[in-house]
Design an enzyme around this catalytic site. Structure first.
Site, PDB file in Angstrom:
ATOM      1  N   ASP A 322       0.857  -1.168   0.000  1.00  0.00           N
ATOM      2  CA  ASP A 322       0.000   0.000   0.000  1.00  0.00           C
ATOM      3  C   ASP A 322       0.906   1.234   0.000  1.00  0.00           C
ATOM      4  O   ASP A 322       2.080   1.142   0.337  1.00  0.00           O
ATOM      5  CB  ASP A 322      -0.894  -0.029   1.238  1.00  0.00           C
ATOM      6  CG  ASP A 322      -1.834   1.162   1.298  1.00  0.00           C
ATOM      7  OD1 ASP A 322      -2.382   1.520   0.250  1.00  0.00           O
ATOM      8  OD2 ASP A 322      -2.001   1.724   2.390  1.00  0.00           O
ATOM      9  N   ASP A 522      -7.041  -2.239   3.991  1.00  0.00           N
ATOM     10  CA  ASP A 522      -6.053  -3.233   3.580  1.00  0.00           C
ATOM     11  C   ASP A 522      -6.318  -4.617   4.172  1.00  0.00           C
ATOM     12  O   ASP A 522      -5.701  -5.591   3.741  1.00  0.00           O
ATOM     13  CB  ASP A 522      -4.644  -2.794   4.008  1.00  0.00           C
ATOM     14  CG  ASP A 522      -4.225  -1.488   3.370  1.00  0.00           C
ATOM     15  OD1 ASP A 522      -4.517  -1.300   2.177  1.00  0.00           O
ATOM     16  OD2 ASP A 522      -3.624  -0.653   4.063  1.00  0.00           O
TER      17      ASP A 522
END
Length: 775
Positions: A322, A522
């Site tokens: 990420d 996430d």
């Protein structure tokens, strides 16, 4: 439905029993072997055989259960050889050999359980954060209703700080939202009337009306929870390293034992073959190496939730990251301060921070932090008000000032247009300062790349990671800029949580994949990867619970350490297991020839075990190649000069501002700006560079491999000094001639812009290569 509901407690109960069984079995078998030894030493041979036999029986009962359970799953593991050996020793009355095998089996199972027990993919944080009710607006007023009763088309009220309960569209003039829970992007965004809003985001402004476009079940946040559950259920524990070799070792052992019995007619000889074939190197070596790797990683602030995760990390070849909070700091910082003519950066920053010190906005915190880092005293502001999504305004030192968003689409000064252009190029947000109704300056803010990110990615590639990609919900422009700076192999931006999961699964089809993230958005992707890594120091609880590995320190470089440790531990485990098996094969040949009775074979097997365990313990050793060890003095110097970098940002701004001023005119104000920049260079920057050259670099050189490792940085110091001298020469000429000559302007501008560029690059290199070494 009732059967499924009952299955959870049953599994938890079985896991609890297993957690107590293996340590208890280890204690019983060790006690039986020791007690039998004492009895044999005092001449009570019959009692010794009885105690050893009981120890063998205690081990064979659970071992049979383990084998049956494995066979039901269609998996014949190496425990089957141990069961046959235990049964064989009882059949031929080789009780000492049986007790030795029982102890080895219990030890291996206990170590394996400690090494490979993995945490379940808990999504409780996701569920607990989800709203249970909504405030529905009707003709009768506002009423609180269960979320399940919300229907498409309902008009809802979302208060300040509340979580948006369902997907919908803004029904008010504007909504200011914190969407970091879904996108990871820390900057607040504005949604105008009729713009779509996803459930799970937080209202960061005033109350607004929301027209529901989906029910609770069909909304974004509920989908995140479902994805995390589904992906977590798909993540099965890694099969034991030992069992990978059992496919050929098990039938080979049985064939040798059967052949020895057939040719010699002695069942004892067959049992002796099974005793030395008992794969204790497999049962012990791999878990010991894995446990050693887990221990080594934990000392660095890397919590690995089981041997399966460590083993998978050791064989991973693809890394997915990420952006926000992982490759970047996760918080916006002041990138630059631009000023209107007649204003100085320090004054602009001081006034902006004076207003923003009363604001909870994420950009306001960044501005206040920047002012405090530079040692600015903030005067008190009065009559401060804040318009959500627009900014704060108030009175400071008798002047009416405001900081935030303004309309720059109309006629604005040239310096303001340049700020807008730079914000677009740098992917930065802009906070404009107005004083008494006039534009006085602007602050550019951006979430910067972590200083340790470039070094981390280089170490990850050196550790065996072949493909590194970014998966982010952020906008494409800043994502591609970060990817270009870090040299990533690919980037996918503006992804929803579902699209992240799909991308992770696609990468898993190519190679063992690691996913790193820190937000609730996430969590599904972390659970879907072979190995999920959460930035636990500042990340969400949900991402930490959905991950196999949690970095407890806010340092992404620990991930590179973890990959190196995992790869080394896995290599040592394989080496120990294979070496032990080769020794076992040689012992099997000796036993088949009648050269090793069962008890002697068991003792020899113990010797093999000791050898492979000692080899496996090498995983505890520190590998100094990945990270140089800093002396306390060097670490103190790093912290000192890193702090000075923050303090010197206004010098860089002054150099650029002087160059910009020369673009507008060459009169006295421009000359004054150049003189101020030169004064800051002489009094503050050059002494800093001199101290680095003569204190920091000599302290770091021995740890980095010698003076050549700092040679390129020293060359940058030389260039900084050369450009500073050149600027000083221009100033002497200007003073002698009564002002800046037209023939000087091009070269002086080049010197100032060039110096600014060199300084920014040099600072970045030092922060990446040197300052990131210190915790």
């Amino acid at each position: 439905m009732n059967d499924r509901a009952a299955a959870g407690p049953v599994r938890r109960s079985a896991a609890a029993v297993s957690a107590h069984l293996e340590p208890s079995l280890l204690a019983v078998t060790a006690a039986a072997l020791a007690a039998g030894g004492v009895a044999w030493a005092i001449g009570a041979g019959g009692l010794a055989d009885l105690v050893w036999g009981l120890g063998t029986v205690c081990a064979i009962v659970p071992a049979v259960g383990w084998v049956v359970a494995a066979l039901r799953r269609g998996h014949a593991g190496v425990d089957l050889i141990a069961v046959l050996a235990l049964g064989g020793t009882l059949a031929v009355r080789e009780y000492l050999a049986g007790a030795l095998i029982a102890l080895m089996l219990a030890t291996g199972r206990t170590l394996e359980a400690a090494a490979q027990r993995r945490a379940s993919h808990d999504v409780r944080a996701l569920v607990e954060r989800a709203p249970r009710t909504a405030r529905r607006l009707t003709d009768a007023g506002v009423s609180t209703v269960p979320l399940a009763e919300v229907r498409t088309g309902d008009l809802l009220v979302v208060g300040p700080g509340e979580v948006v309960p369902v997907d919908g569209r803004v029904a008010s003039a504007v909504a200011v939202l914190d969407e970091s829970v879904l996108t990871g992007e820390p900057l607040h965004v504005e949604r105008a009337r009729d713009e779509a809003v996803r459930s799970g985001v937080i209202n960061a402004g005033g109350a607004f009306d929301l027209r529901a476009t989906a029910t609770e079940r069909d909304s974004t946040y509920a989908e995140i929870v479902r994805l995390a559950r589904q992906a977590g259920a798909e993540s099965a524990p890694v099969v034991r390293l030992a069992d990978r070799y059992a496919a050929w070792f098990l039938p080979l052992s049985l064939a040798v034992a059967g052949l020895a019995w057939l040719l010699s007619g002695s069942a004892v000889r067959a049992v002796a073959v099974l005793v030395v074939a008992t794969p204790c190197p497999l049962l012990l070596a791999a878990p010991v190496a894995i446990v050693s790797g887990l221990s080594r990683a934990s000392r660095l602030g890397v919590v690995i939730r089981g041997g399966g995760a460590l083993e998978s990390l050791g064989r991973a070849r693809t890394l997915l990251l990420d952006k926000t909070g992982t490759l970047t700091g996760g918080r916006p910082r002041v990138l630059d301060v631009a000023c209107a003519p007649g204003w100085k950066p320090a004054r602009v920053l001081r006034l902006a921070a004076s207003l923003d010190q009363y604001s909870p906005h994420v950009l306001a915190h960044a501005i206040v932090d920047a002012a405090r880092e530079r040692g600015l005293e903030l005067p008190a502001a009065s009559n401060v008000t804040e318009d959500p999504g627009r900014g704060a305004s108030g009175t400071v030192n008798g002047h009416r000032a405001s900081i935030g968003r303004i309309d720059t689409t109309g006629a604005v000064p040239s310096w303001a247009r340049a700020v807008d252009n730079r914000a677009l190029l740098d992917g930065a947000a802009v906070a404009w300062l107005t004083v008494d109704g006039h534009m006085a300056g602007a602050l550019l803010l951006r979430d910067p790349i972590r200083s340790d990110a470039p070094r981390t990615l280089r170490h990850l590639r050196a550790a065996g990671i072949e493909r590194i990609m970014m998966l982010t919900g952020d906008r494409a422009e800043p994502a591609h800029e970060v990817a270009a700076v870090l040299g990533l192999d690919g980037v996918r931006a503006e992804l929803s949580p579902a699209e992240k999961v799909a991308a992770v699964r696609a990468e898993r089809d190519r190679a063992a994949t690691v996913m790193v993230g820190d937000g609730v958005n996430d969590a599904p992707a972390l659970a879907a990867a072979d190995v999920g890594v959460a930035m636990g120091a500042r990340g969400s609880t949900a991402s930490s619970e959905a991950a196999d590995i949690v970095l407890t320190t806010d340092r992404v470089d620990r991930l590179a350490d973890a990959v190196a440790i995992a790869g080394r531990a896995r290599r040592i485990a394989v080496q120990s297991a294979l070496g032990g098996m080769l020794l076992s094969l040689a012992a099997m040949a000796a036993a088949a020839a009648g050269l090793l009775p069962p008890a002697a074979g068991a003792l020899l097997q113990e010797g093999i075990d000791v050898a492979v365990i000692l080899n496996a313990l090498r995983a505890l050793r520190v590998d100094q190649a990945a990270r140089p060890a800093l002396t306390p003095a060097a670490e103190a110097l790093i912290h000192r000069f890193a702090a000075e970098h923050h303090d010197l940002q206004d010098v860089l701004e002054a150099v650029r501002a002087a160059a910009d001023r020369l673009c507008d005119s060459s009169g006295p104000p421009a000359l004054a700006a150049v003189e101020e920049a030169h004064r800051l260079l002489t009094e503050r920057l050059l002494p800093h560079e001199y101290a680095e050259e003569h204190q920091l670099y000599p302290a770091l050189a021995p740890m980095l491999g010698g003076p050549e490792t700092t040679a390129t940085m020293s060359r940058a110091h030389t260039e900084i000094e050369r450009l500073s001298r050149r600027i000083a020469t221009h100033l002497r000429l200007a003073h002698a001639r009564g002002g800046l000559d037209a023939g000087q302007l091009d070269d002086l501008r080049s010197c100032l812009y060039g110096l600014h560029t060199v300084l920014r690059l040099h600072f970045s290199q030092e922060e990446e290569n040197y300052f990131s070494l210190a915790p």
